[in-house]
Design an enzyme around this catalytic site. Structure first.
Site, PDB file in Angstrom:
ATOM      1  N   ASP A  57       0.752  -1.308  -0.040  1.00  0.00           N
ATOM      2  CA  ASP A  57      -0.041   0.090   0.019  1.00  0.00           C
ATOM      3  C   ASP A  57       0.921   1.364  -0.093  1.00  0.00           C
ATOM      4  O   ASP A  57       2.077   1.153   0.134  1.00  0.00           O
ATOM      5  CB  ASP A  57      -0.997  -0.023   1.324  1.00  0.00           C
ATOM      6  CG  ASP A  57      -2.007  -0.987   1.349  1.00  0.00           C
ATOM      7  OD1 ASP A  57      -1.915  -1.779   0.148  1.00  0.00           O
ATOM      8  OD2 ASP A  57      -2.917  -0.865   2.043  1.00  0.00           O
ATOM      9  N   ASP A  58       0.169   2.369  -0.434  1.00  0.00           N
ATOM     10  CA  ASP A  58       0.700   3.830  -0.200  1.00  0.00           C
ATOM     11  C   ASP A  58       1.643   4.077  -1.204  1.00  0.00           C
ATOM     12  O   ASP A  58       2.335   5.297  -0.940  1.00  0.00           O
ATOM     13  CB  ASP A  58       1.215   3.893   1.332  1.00  0.00           C
ATOM     14  CG  ASP A  58       0.213   3.837   2.244  1.00  0.00           C
ATOM     15  OD1 ASP A  58      -1.150   3.877   1.922  1.00  0.00           O
ATOM     16  OD2 ASP A  58       0.580   3.649   3.639  1.00  0.00           O
ATOM     17  N   HIS A  83      -5.502   8.917  -1.313  1.00  0.00           N
ATOM     18  CA  HIS A  83      -5.396   8.160  -0.131  1.00  0.00           C
ATOM     19  C   HIS A  83      -6.345   8.674   0.951  1.00  0.00           C
ATOM     20  O   HIS A  83      -6.426   8.853   2.013  1.00  0.00           O
ATOM     21  CB  HIS A  83      -4.050   8.357   0.526  1.00  0.00           C
ATOM     22  CG  HIS A  83      -3.782   7.076   1.696  1.00  0.00           C
ATOM     23  ND1 HIS A  83      -3.992   7.392   2.882  1.00  0.00           N
ATOM     24  CD2 HIS A  83      -3.106   5.997   1.387  1.00  0.00           C
ATOM     25  CE1 HIS A  83      -3.555   6.232   3.459  1.00  0.00           C
ATOM     26  NE2 HIS A  83      -3.112   5.340   2.486  1.00  0.00           N
ATOM     27  N   HIS A  95       3.901  -2.282   3.170  1.00  0.00           N
ATOM     28  CA  HIS A  95       3.784  -0.772   2.544  1.00  0.00           C
ATOM     29  C   HIS A  95       5.039  -0.604   1.727  1.00  0.00           C
ATOM     30  O   HIS A  95       6.180  -0.782   2.245  1.00  0.00           O
ATOM     31  CB  HIS A  95       3.713   0.327   3.764  1.00  0.00           C
ATOM     32  CG  HIS A  95       2.404   0.065   4.493  1.00  0.00           C
ATOM     33  ND1 HIS A  95       2.101  -0.841   5.544  1.00  0.00           N
ATOM     34  CD2 HIS A  95       1.216   0.798   4.243  1.00  0.00           C
ATOM     35  CE1 HIS A  95       0.976  -1.016   5.728  1.00  0.00           C
ATOM     36  NE2 HIS A  95       0.168   0.226   5.249  1.00  0.00           N
TER      37      HIS A  95
END
Length: 723
Positions: free
Chosen positions: A90-91, A145, A242
């Site tokens: 993620d991210d 996000h 992440h």
């Protein structure tokens, strides 16, 4: 003054305003997009816990697999097959850590699913293309996000569709997997998150939650993260890691260690789609690719605009601060020089400055007048009452209101009236020059009154044979209202501080029409007053500088004038001034390449005018738009502090200018309001003047309305006109 020979072509003025509005809206929209994409992501990202009302989240979701399909009537869920780990990140993508993670995955021959945010993908398109080229699966984690659970429906759709279009525009693939930001396992699904999942399903997306959290966002250490990654039991897992959002060095180290330990038979690391036997990657349609490409380009453009504006603001701030320091330092030097000279004349400082010969030569005062019946009597009486010997020449330029009759009826000795057909102010001045009997000439507008000693004080700098013209100190008489106070501040701070600077730098660009003294010899050498521009005073002054004459400023020679009393009248006056100044600057642009006095005008005076009276005002609306942007998207306290600092600098400069002009400070209470109204008006005047000039539109003379409020003052020491 009438400008009968100047016919304005008004066609196109509406187009000028339209162009200006389009530019401002474009900048505003660019900043709004940039602010949304880069500064709203943190708003509401950590929502407060939301209670889960019974029945809102289906049991199939709460108790089912981490991959949720809500696209049909019945909600279906699935999970990875036994001994299968779906690696998800993620991210990202992150320019530092994503490449390292991709290197680790390539080293071990493993594919993963990357849930990217649209803003990060736009900044790192190469990493997205690398993911696709190396066989990794790309999902989305919204555009910015943003937390979808508490977002309105319009923002949910924007976040999901926007991220989808970004991936399509960069890779040509249309993603179908979504991981809502800040989600975790099925059992923790809230009502708001379920609502967001339904919105995503309406857009054709599968929602992917997690069953195993690596906890790498808390950076507990590579060994702890590695322990979380090792597969326990035979069940399949969706592993959350992440690749962006912070320092992911522990993630890289732990991933490499975990993949190395589970490379043996019976364990498989793969993508989400492969873990459930679904191909989630499909080719984007031509429309989606084109829209996505355009969207990515548009966001990059807004980023470039915001960056350019940011650097422009820094430069403007530095230049503005430098100007404030420069004009105050030079004004102090000018004031000290003038004070020493005056002390020398009184014999108190003979050792610091040579005595200056007092100028006693008679003076011809020329008053061009067109329909000046409201104030001509006060103007003529004040000049005729001068303590210095004067010849007063009133040139009636075809007035229709009896201006000449009023002057003749006064019967004042030494006052002459010349009647002529209307030909414009330059022709009236030239007629007066031709009739002047003396070598020193003073020009004064028909709406201006002198103090008894004004003429004598004004001409004293002619003791220097190099001086060809002298600017006096114009004062606003009708300064009682707020608009008058704003103009009073502008005259004292803007005009007079600049004139002190120009005097010291020997590059005076304007001797104002309200009060100026000239040598007839200098006027003759430049051909008199030209009618080429709407700012004949600026044009004449620049011509004198280019001819080698010094033009100086005498702050004690006071002339009282009426200021526009309405915004409309003010706009017309300043529009003509600004447009005429631009004409004069263009006409005398050759001074930049000359030497001597002309070169000083070109490289100092014209450069100063271009920077501070043209370029900075053109940039001013951007400053105001950015201030609004900062209040909405940035730290409003910081913006308020910056604005307060700017206002403080303005106040200090204004207070010093008022002190030099021996003016009371009470008008400065209007200074903060001036920044919100008057400043914007003056900037718009400059913008329209520049656009008008570039478009080739010829502006007609805008004559200011006369109010007849002036009276000839009798006290030469007064700082306000006599009632």
């Amino acid at each position: 003054m009438s400008r009968g020979r100047r016919v304005a072509r008004t066609g196109g003025i509406a187009a000028h305003w339209f162009l200006m509005v389009v530019v401002v809206l474009t900048l505003g929209l660019s900043l709004a997009i940039q602010g949304y994409m880069n500064h709203l992501a943190g708003i509401g990202d950590r929502p407060a816990p939301v209670s889960r009302a019974a029945g809102n989240v289906p049991e199939a979701v709460l108790d089912g697999g981490p991959i949720i399909d809500a696209r049909g009537q019945d909600v279906r869920t699935a999970g990875p097959s036994d001994r299968t780990v779906a690696l998800t990140f993620d991210d990202g993508p992150d320019p530092v850590w994503t490449p390292k993670i991709l290197d680790v995955l390539r080293e071990h021959g493993v594919h993963a699913t990357f849930f990217v945010t649209g803003t990060s993908a736009i900044r790192q398109p190469g990493l997205l293309r690398r993911m696709a080229a190396e066989g990794h699966e790309i999902g989305i984690q919204t555009l910015t996000h943003a937390d979808l659970s508490g977002a309105p429906s319009w923002r949910r759709e924007l976040e999901i569709r926007g991220a989808q279009k970004v991936v399509a525009g960069i890779t040509g693939q249309s993603p179908s997997l979504l991981r809502p930001p800040h989600s975790s396992g099925n059992a923790a699904t809230t009502n708001g998150q379920w609502s967001a999942m339904e919105t995503a399903a309406d857009e054709g997306f599968l929602t992917v939650l997690s069953t195993l959290n690596s906890a790498d966002e808390r950076a507990p250490g590579a060994k702890v993260i590695t322990g979380q990654l090792l597969l326990h039991g035979a069940g399949g897992q969706v592993l959350l890691m992440h690749d962006g959002g912070g320092n992911r060095s522990q993630t890289v180290e732990a991933l490499s260690a975990a993949l190395g330990k589970q490379d043996g038979p019976g364990h498989r690391f793969t993508t989400v789609g492969d873990s459930i036997g679904v191909d989630s990657t499909r080719q984007a349609s031509v429309a989606d690719s084109l829209i996505g490409t355009a969207f990515v380009f548009g966001v990059r453009f807004t980023d470039a605009v915001a960056t350019a504006i940011s650097w422009g603001l820094v430069a403007a701030g530095v230049v503005t601060l430098a100007r404030a320091v420069l004009v105050m330092v030079v004004a102090f030097r000018h004031s000290r020089s003038v004070r020493r000279s005056r002390e020398a004349e009184r014999g108190r400082a003979w050792f610091t400055s040579p005595m200056r010969t007092e100028v006693l030569d008679p003076v011809s005062v020329i008053v061009p007048a067109y329909n000046e019946s409201a104030g001509i009597e006060a103007a003529v009486r004040s000049i005729a009452a001068s303590t210095h010997p004067v010849q007063v020449i009133v040139v009636d330029d075809g007035s229709t209101d009896g201006t000449a009759d009023i002057v003749e009826a006064l019967g004042l000795p030494g006052v002459e009236v010349i009647r002529k057909e209307n030909g414009g102010k330059p022709s009236a001045l030239n007629a007066g020059i031709a009739a002047a009997r003396h070598d020193l000439v003073v020009m004064v507008d028909g709406d201006t009154v002198f103090e008894p000693d004004t003429v004598h004080v004004l001409i004293q700098r002619f003791s220097d044979p190099r001086v060809g013209a002298i600017s006096g100190n114009t004062k606003i008489a009708n300064r009682g209202g707020i608009l008058g106070a704003w103009q009073h501040i502008e005259y004292v701070v803007g005009f007079n501080l600049d004139r002190r600077l120009f005097d010291v730098a020997e590059c005076m660009p304007t001797v104002p029409g309200a009060i100026g003294a000239f040598r007839r010899e200098a006027l003759a050498r430049v051909g008199g007053v030209s009618s080429d521009t709407l700012a004949e005073d600026t044009d004449l002054t620049m011509a004198l500088c280019r001819d080698g004459w010094r033009v100086v400023y005498e702050d004690d020679a006071l002339a009282w004038t009426e200021a526009p009393a309405t915004l409309g009248a003010l706009w017309k006056q300043r529009y003509r001034w600004c447009y005429g100044t631009l004409q004069a600057m263009w006409k005398h642009r050759g001074a930049v390449a000359q030497s001597g006095a002309a070169g000083k005008l070109g490289r100092r005076g014209l450069a100063y005018l271009l920077l501070f009276q043209v370029l900075l005002p053109l940039f001013a609306p951007v400053v105001d738009i950015f201030a609004i942007y900062g209040l909405v998207f940035l730290d409003p306290v910081r913006i308020a502090v910056l604005w307060g600092t700017f206002l403080l600098i303005q106040f200090i400069m204004a207070a010093y200018a008022f002190r030099l002009d021996r003016e009371p400070l009470r008008a400065l209470w209007t200074l903060p309001l001036q920044q919100f109204v008057y400043r914007q008006l003056m900037y718009l005047v400059v913008i329209q003047s520049v656009v008008t000039a570039l478009a080739g539109v010829r502006l007609r003379w805008h004559r200011m309305e006369r109010y007849g409020s002036l009276r000839a003052p009798m006290d030469s020491k007064a700082r306000t006109p006599a009632p």
